[in-house]
Every structure is written in C-alpha cells, then in structure tokens.
Design a protein around this motif. Structure first.
Motif, PDB file in Angstrom:
ATOM      1  N   VAL A  38       0.793  -1.107  -0.105  1.00  0.00           N
ATOM      2  CA  VAL A  38      -0.179   0.017   0.084  1.00  0.00           C
ATOM      3  C   VAL A  38       0.686   1.278   0.048  1.00  0.00           C
ATOM      4  O   VAL A  38       0.473   2.132  -0.728  1.00  0.00           O
ATOM      5  N   VAL A  39       1.841   1.111   0.901  1.00  0.00           N
ATOM      6  CA  VAL A  39       2.774   2.426   0.793  1.00  0.00           C
ATOM      7  C   VAL A  39       3.644   2.483  -0.533  1.00  0.00           C
ATOM      8  O   VAL A  39       3.758   3.799  -0.993  1.00  0.00           O
ATOM      9  N   THR A  40       3.803   1.468  -1.226  1.00  0.00           N
ATOM     10  CA  THR A  40       4.518   1.540  -2.471  1.00  0.00           C
ATOM     11  C   THR A  40       3.596   2.123  -3.613  1.00  0.00           C
ATOM     12  O   THR A  40       3.941   3.054  -4.205  1.00  0.00           O
ATOM     13  N   ASP A  41       2.308   1.712  -3.325  1.00  0.00           N
ATOM     14  CA  ASP A  41       1.217   2.297  -4.209  1.00  0.00           C
ATOM     15  C   ASP A  41       1.120   3.876  -4.112  1.00  0.00           C
ATOM     16  O   ASP A  41       0.799   4.750  -4.984  1.00  0.00           O
ATOM     17  N   ALA A  42       1.080   4.164  -2.896  1.00  0.00           N
ATOM     18  CA  ALA A  42       1.199   5.700  -2.430  1.00  0.00           C
ATOM     19  C   ALA A  42       2.360   6.418  -2.926  1.00  0.00           C
ATOM     20  O   ALA A  42       1.965   7.431  -3.707  1.00  0.00           O
ATOM     21  N   LEU A  43       3.318   5.988  -2.821  1.00  0.00           N
ATOM     22  CA  LEU A  43       4.486   6.416  -3.180  1.00  0.00           C
ATOM     23  C   LEU A  43       4.509   6.762  -4.874  1.00  0.00           C
ATOM     24  O   LEU A  43       4.805   7.627  -5.318  1.00  0.00           O
ATOM     25  N   GLY A  44       3.912   5.632  -5.427  1.00  0.00           N
ATOM     26  CA  GLY A  44       3.792   5.567  -6.935  1.00  0.00           C
ATOM     27  C   GLY A  44       2.791   6.678  -7.342  1.00  0.00           C
ATOM     28  O   GLY A  44       3.273   7.618  -8.269  1.00  0.00           O
ATOM     29  N   LEU A  45       1.805   6.764  -6.474  1.00  0.00           N
ATOM     30  CA  LEU A  45       0.674   7.888  -6.980  1.00  0.00           C
ATOM     31  C   LEU A  45       1.344   9.335  -6.602  1.00  0.00           C
ATOM     32  O   LEU A  45       1.162  10.452  -7.506  1.00  0.00           O
ATOM     33  N   ALA A 179      11.049   2.911   4.403  1.00  0.00           N
ATOM     34  CA  ALA A 179      10.401   2.062   4.968  1.00  0.00           C
ATOM     35  C   ALA A 179       9.972   0.770   4.076  1.00  0.00           C
ATOM     36  O   ALA A 179       9.838  -0.317   4.630  1.00  0.00           O
ATOM     37  N   THR A 180       9.766   1.299   2.689  1.00  0.00           N
ATOM     38  CA  THR A 180       9.594   0.420   1.656  1.00  0.00           C
ATOM     39  C   THR A 180      10.611  -0.481   1.079  1.00  0.00           C
ATOM     40  O   THR A 180      10.847  -1.758   0.854  1.00  0.00           O
ATOM     41  N   ARG A 232       6.724   2.163 -12.921  1.00  0.00           N
ATOM     42  CA  ARG A 232       7.583   1.082 -11.921  1.00  0.00           C
ATOM     43  C   ARG A 232       6.789   0.996 -10.754  1.00  0.00           C
ATOM     44  O   ARG A 232       6.736  -0.280 -10.330  1.00  0.00           O
ATOM     45  N   LEU A 233       6.919   1.857 -10.181  1.00  0.00           N
ATOM     46  CA  LEU A 233       6.423   1.557  -8.706  1.00  0.00           C
ATOM     47  C   LEU A 233       4.830   1.247  -8.456  1.00  0.00           C
ATOM     48  O   LEU A 233       4.692   0.429  -7.592  1.00  0.00           O
ATOM     49  N   LEU A 234       4.109   1.506  -9.337  1.00  0.00           N
ATOM     50  CA  LEU A 234       2.867   1.042  -9.513  1.00  0.00           C
ATOM     51  C   LEU A 234       2.683  -0.510 -10.127  1.00  0.00           C
ATOM     52  O   LEU A 234       1.445  -0.827 -10.325  1.00  0.00           O
ATOM     53  N   ARG A 235       3.878  -0.871 -10.608  1.00  0.00           N
ATOM     54  CA  ARG A 235       3.917  -2.218 -10.991  1.00  0.00           C
ATOM     55  C   ARG A 235       3.125  -2.429 -12.456  1.00  0.00           C
ATOM     56  O   ARG A 235       2.586  -3.548 -12.553  1.00  0.00           O
TER      57      ARG A 235
END
Length: 262
Positions: A38-45, A179-180, A232-235
């Motif tokens: 979830v954190v990675t998705d947030a960072l991607g956005l 953190a990720t 890339r972050l959002l895969r």
C-alpha cells in the motif's frame, strides 16, 4: 537565507535524506507486506503527482519564447528520443543495475539486518528492491526545479532557501521510501551530493549559464522520467528509465540549438 559558503544547501539536503532514510529503515521492518504494498502504491501515486507538476513546465512562457509556439513538446520528445537511443547504446540501465548490485552487496555486509537476504530468490528480490529504491529516489530527489534553481542559487551566493524547502520535502519522502525499499534509499544521498554539488560548482564558477528556458525544458523532461518511475512503482510497466537519463543533458542543448536557429 544566505549560506555561509557555497554548497551548504546541498549538505543540509544530504543530511535530511540520511536522517529520513535511517528512520525509515529502522521502522520499515515492522511493517507487514500488505502495508508495504500500500505504501509503495501511495509513493507511486505521489511520484506521478510530482511528475505532473514538473512536466507542466513544457508550457513555461520562457521556453515557448525561446523555441517558438508548439515547439516545446517537440523539444521534450526529441530530448527523450535522442537521450533514449544514447542511453540504450551505452547500456546505462544494465550498468546502473550492475553498480547497484555491487552497492547492495556492500550494504548487506555493512547492515546485515537491512533486508538484503542471502541467496537465491531472497537475494534476488532484495537486489531488485535495492535497485528500485536507489534509482527511484535518486531521480526523484535530483530532478526538478528546486534541484536546479536551488543549487545554482546556492553557487551564485543568492541563498539556500529553495534547498532548505527541498530538504524538508526529501526528509519525509526518504522516510517513506526507506520504510519500503530499505538501504537503497540511503545511497540516494550520494546521488544528491554529486548532482547538486556539481550544479552548485557550476553556478559558482560560471554564473547563470543556464537560461530559464533551458531549466524549463530540463524540468519537463525530468517530469516525464518521473512518470516512468511511477509506472514502475505501480507495477504497471518496467520502463528503462536509466536508459533515458541522457535526455536531461540533451534538453538544454536542444533548446540552445533551436533558439540559435530562429
């Protein structure tokens, strides 16, 4: 805010990234995998938002005045195509991944508990996580108007206010990313030191050699690169962002060439 000497703004920025990374690494292992996703998705956005704010500089009046109406988008496209061909020919993505792999192995020896794993699948995943963290945050922290304008202003002796603001933003961003992604984010402090330090020296030695139009083009191209990182972050797609890095050098040169032909 005036710096005591050229480069103090970059030192503050590097220190902020180091502090944020260490705090993020310390707390990161306590997060379950689903939270990290979830954190990675947030960072991607958020990266996508930062990319949009940077890419909008393609509409900057200074750039339009320098190259002509309708041409700024072509300048960005030309920079990406020329830069991408150059980067692919040089194998920048492959070389950076190899370098990141060496750094990851060194980090695993220095910080055994940083999540690097041992061998096989765990080690491979850790290596990819390190590369993604280092590459993503290096570009995120090194591309943008605050990086260029703040570093040049520092070198010209015009104060470090912009870099102090950037440092605060990078502090929280590095905390979240570390953190990720772990220790790879910490190594982005070296990237920031090299890039911003070089721009500061440029400003100190040569004065205002980069025009507002060239800065706008560089920032817009950087925004497009950040879109690639967000994907890339959002895969969604593994965009070879490293191969596109030469576009950042091509953009100011292309602006100067087009402006000279008008």
């Amino acid at each position: 805010m005036d710096g005591a000497f050229p480069g103090v703004g970059t030192l503050v920025n590097v220190a902020a990234i180091v502090v944020g990374s260490v705090v993020g690494m310390t707390a990161g292992h306590r997060l379950p995998d689903r939270v990290r996703l979830v954190v990675t998705d947030a960072l991607g956005l958020v990266t996508l938002l930062v990319a949009a704010l940077a890419a909008v500089d393609v509409t900057a009046p200074s750039l339009r005045a320098a190259v002509g109406p309708g041409v700024p988008v072509l300048v960005v496209l030309g920079s990406l195509v020329i830069g991408g061909i150059t980067g692919a020919a040089l194998g920048l993505e492959r070389r950076l991944q190899a370098l990141a792999g060496q750094l990851q192995r060194a980090a695993a020896q220095r910080w055994p508990g940083s999540g690097q794993g041992t061998a096989g699948v765990d080690g491979g995943q850790a290596r990819l996580r390190f590369i993604e963290g280092w590459l993503t945050t290096s570009l995120l922290f090194c591309v943008g108007p605050l990086t260029v304008l703040g570093s040049l202003s520092d070198g010209l002796g015009q104060g470090i206010d912009q870099l102090v603001l950037k440092s605060m933003l990078d502090l929280f961003a590095s905390l979240a990313f570390a953190a990720t992604f772990g220790v790879g984010v910490l190594f982005s402090a070296v990237s920031v030191a090299v890039v911003q330090g070089g721009l500061t020296v440029l400003g100190w030695a040569l004065g205002a050699v980069i025009s507002p139009a060239q800065i706008a083009a560089l920032t817009a191209v950087g925004g497009v690169l950040l879109v690639g990182l967000a994907l890339r972050l959002l895969r969604l797609r593994e965009v070879p962002v490293a191969d596109l890095l030469p576009a950042l050098l091509v953009a100011p040169l292309l602006v100067a060439a087009v402006a000279g032909l008008r």
